[in-house]
Design an enzyme around this catalytic site. Structure first.
Site, PDB file in Angstrom:
ATOM      1  N   GLY A  54       0.839  -1.122   0.002  1.00 40.65           N
ATOM      2  CA  GLY A  54      -0.047   0.073   0.010  1.00 40.65           C
ATOM      3  C   GLY A  54       0.854   1.243   0.042  1.00 40.65           C
ATOM      4  O   GLY A  54       2.016   1.198   0.485  1.00 40.65           O
ATOM      5  N   SER A  55       0.433   2.285  -0.629  1.00 42.97           N
ATOM      6  CA  SER A  55       0.852   3.363  -0.549  1.00 42.97           C
ATOM      7  C   SER A  55       0.754   4.086   0.779  1.00 42.97           C
ATOM      8  O   SER A  55       0.179   3.875   1.597  1.00 42.97           O
ATOM      9  CB  SER A  55       0.620   4.429  -1.814  1.00 42.97           C
ATOM     10  OG  SER A  55       1.025   3.738  -3.032  1.00 42.97           O
ATOM     11  N   GLY A  56       1.510   5.479   0.890  1.00 42.37           N
ATOM     12  CA  GLY A  56       1.523   6.073   2.276  1.00 42.37           C
ATOM     13  C   GLY A  56       2.617   5.831   2.925  1.00 42.37           C
ATOM     14  O   GLY A  56       2.442   6.356   4.102  1.00 42.37           O
ATOM     15  N   HIS A  57       3.481   5.150   2.653  1.00 44.31           N
ATOM     16  CA  HIS A  57       4.696   4.812   3.292  1.00 44.31           C
ATOM     17  C   HIS A  57       5.947   5.398   2.844  1.00 44.31           C
ATOM     18  O   HIS A  57       7.057   4.900   2.782  1.00 44.31           O
ATOM     19  CB  HIS A  57       4.830   3.371   3.573  1.00 44.31           C
ATOM     20  CG  HIS A  57       3.589   2.505   4.212  1.00 44.31           C
ATOM     21  ND1 HIS A  57       3.086   2.888   5.360  1.00 44.31           N
ATOM     22  CD2 HIS A  57       2.792   1.543   3.607  1.00 44.31           C
ATOM     23  CE1 HIS A  57       2.277   2.103   5.734  1.00 44.31           C
ATOM     24  NE2 HIS A  57       1.965   1.509   4.659  1.00 44.31           N
ATOM     25  N   ASP A 110      -0.986  -8.248   1.411  1.00 48.69           N
ATOM     26  CA  ASP A 110       0.051  -8.239   0.729  1.00 48.69           C
ATOM     27  C   ASP A 110       0.598  -9.663   0.543  1.00 48.69           C
ATOM     28  O   ASP A 110       1.228 -10.000  -0.579  1.00 48.69           O
ATOM     29  CB  ASP A 110       1.336  -7.511   1.409  1.00 48.69           C
ATOM     30  CG  ASP A 110       1.365  -5.955   1.400  1.00 48.69           C
ATOM     31  OD1 ASP A 110       0.259  -5.601   0.545  1.00 48.69           O
ATOM     32  OD2 ASP A 110       1.923  -5.349   2.118  1.00 48.69           O
ATOM     33  N   HIS A 219       0.330   1.239   9.875  1.00 52.92           N
ATOM     34  CA  HIS A 219      -1.121   1.615   9.361  1.00 52.92           C
ATOM     35  C   HIS A 219      -1.864   2.156  10.487  1.00 52.92           C
ATOM     36  O   HIS A 219      -3.152   2.453  10.008  1.00 52.92           O
ATOM     37  CB  HIS A 219      -1.830   0.470   8.580  1.00 52.92           C
ATOM     38  CG  HIS A 219      -0.766  -0.093   7.589  1.00 52.92           C
ATOM     39  ND1 HIS A 219      -0.403  -1.231   7.818  1.00 52.92           N
ATOM     40  CD2 HIS A 219      -0.866   0.123   6.184  1.00 52.92           C
ATOM     41  CE1 HIS A 219       0.220  -1.754   6.570  1.00 52.92           C
ATOM     42  NE2 HIS A 219       0.074  -0.689   5.571  1.00 52.92           N
TER      43      HIS A 219
END
Length: 331
Positions: A54-57, A110, A219
């Site tokens: 996931g993006s955001g990291h 994932d 998250h």
């Protein structure tokens, strides 16, 4: 919610497009299915290394695409796994004829999607190995299928795996080194304030001003416990002791010390954490021979930090020191 965005649904696409424009000498983007690859494509005869999530990291994972690290990264929506079709396409793009290693963070989405994506690529003749990073020692026990989470230690594993591939190891050899790094790395984080996922529009959890969350996930998953806000030295002691004890680090051993920001913490504060962690390790007789301080695995704008240790030996040190040229990590 105040963010420098346009439509919340377009955040990942627009961010990746901007990233690729800024680093067009290193990376290129492929659409439908969506992934970021190193310029020039797969290197013939070299094991390909792929990761994603996931993006955001950011800068994880697209920031680590380049020579000496990842060949391809697969960005999913914010805090959401990429699809198996994306992953299969990324694996194919990374294959230079010597097979592909997929570095996967230990989250259910994932793990399942990378398994399916790898199977799709294997059906087309690509040899694929997967390793799962589970360095978050905040998870003391779990009833989930994947157990501990993959957090900032993933950067270390990606760097070491990429270096092993670059020096010419075969697929089994790259996987072996990556798994050894996974066994020797441990992390734990703290949150001072939550983050806000753009398409949700509100903080991901509530945290009173006078409390911190010890063991937070990247998250916003719950940690070990909430405690009253304390000094940087006290919080760092809690994190470092947990990590060092979990790894069983002994006097005389060598380590890499990574102090990672969660996205909303000033670098000056991260160095205060690093200062205390170094003192605590010195008290234990542990030698810090490699260091990294900064935002390497973030959680949007979450205020907080994590501490990671990698137990070093001569081979892991050499692989860490090996040349790397990515947008976010280079020497």
């Amino acid at each position: 919610m105040k963010k420098l965005i346009n439509d919340p649904r377009d955040v990942v696409v627009e961010s990746v497009e901007g990233f690729v424009l800024a680093h067009s000498d290193i990376v290129t983007v492929h659409g439908d299915p969506w992934y970021v690859a190193r310029v020039g494509g797969a290197v013939p005869g070299k094991v390909g290394v792929v990761s994603g999530g996931g993006s955001g990291h950011e800068p994880m994972h697209v920031g680590y695409v380049g020579a000496g690290m990842l060949d391809v990264a697969v960005p999913g929506p914010v805090f959401t796994s990429p699809t198996p079709d994306q992953i299969a396409a990324a694996v194919r793009a990374a294959d230079g004829g010597a097979g592909v290693l997929a570095v996967v963070k230990s989250y259910t989405g994932d793990v399942l999607n990378f398994e399916t994506g790898a199977e799709l690529a294997q059906a087309e003749g690509v040899e694929v190995e997967r390793v799962v990073v589970d360095d978050d020692c905040a998870v003391e026990s779990s009833t989930s299928a994947v157990g501990r989470r993959g957090v900032a230690g993933t950067v270390v594993v990606e760097k070491i795996a990429g270096a092993a591939a670059a020096r010419g190891d075969d697929l089994a050899g790259v996987a072996r080194v990556a798994r050894r790094a996974i066994e020797q790395v441990c992390s734990m984080g703290v949150a001072l304030a939550p983050c806000t996922v753009p398409h949700v529009g509100r903080p991901s959890f509530d945290l009173p001003d006078d409390e911190v969350e010890i063991g937070i996930g990247i998250h916003g998953e719950p940690g070990r416990r909430r405690v009253p806000l304390a000094s940087a030295d006290e919080i760092t002691t809690t994190l470092l002791d947990a990590v060092a004890d979990d790894l069983g680090i002994l006097a005389g051993e060598r380590v890499l010390l990574l102090v990672n920001g969660m996205g909303g913490t000033p670098l000056s504060e991260l160095y205060i954490v690093y200062r205390r962690a170094r003192a605590l390790l010195a008290d234990r007789g542990v030698r810090v021979t490699r260091s990294l301080v900064g935002d390497y695995t973030t959680a949007l704008e979450m205020q907080g930090a994590s501490v990671s240790l990698l137990r070093l030996d001569d081979e892991l040190t050499a692989l860490w020191d090996a040349p790397v040229h990515t947008a976010a990590l280079r020497w």
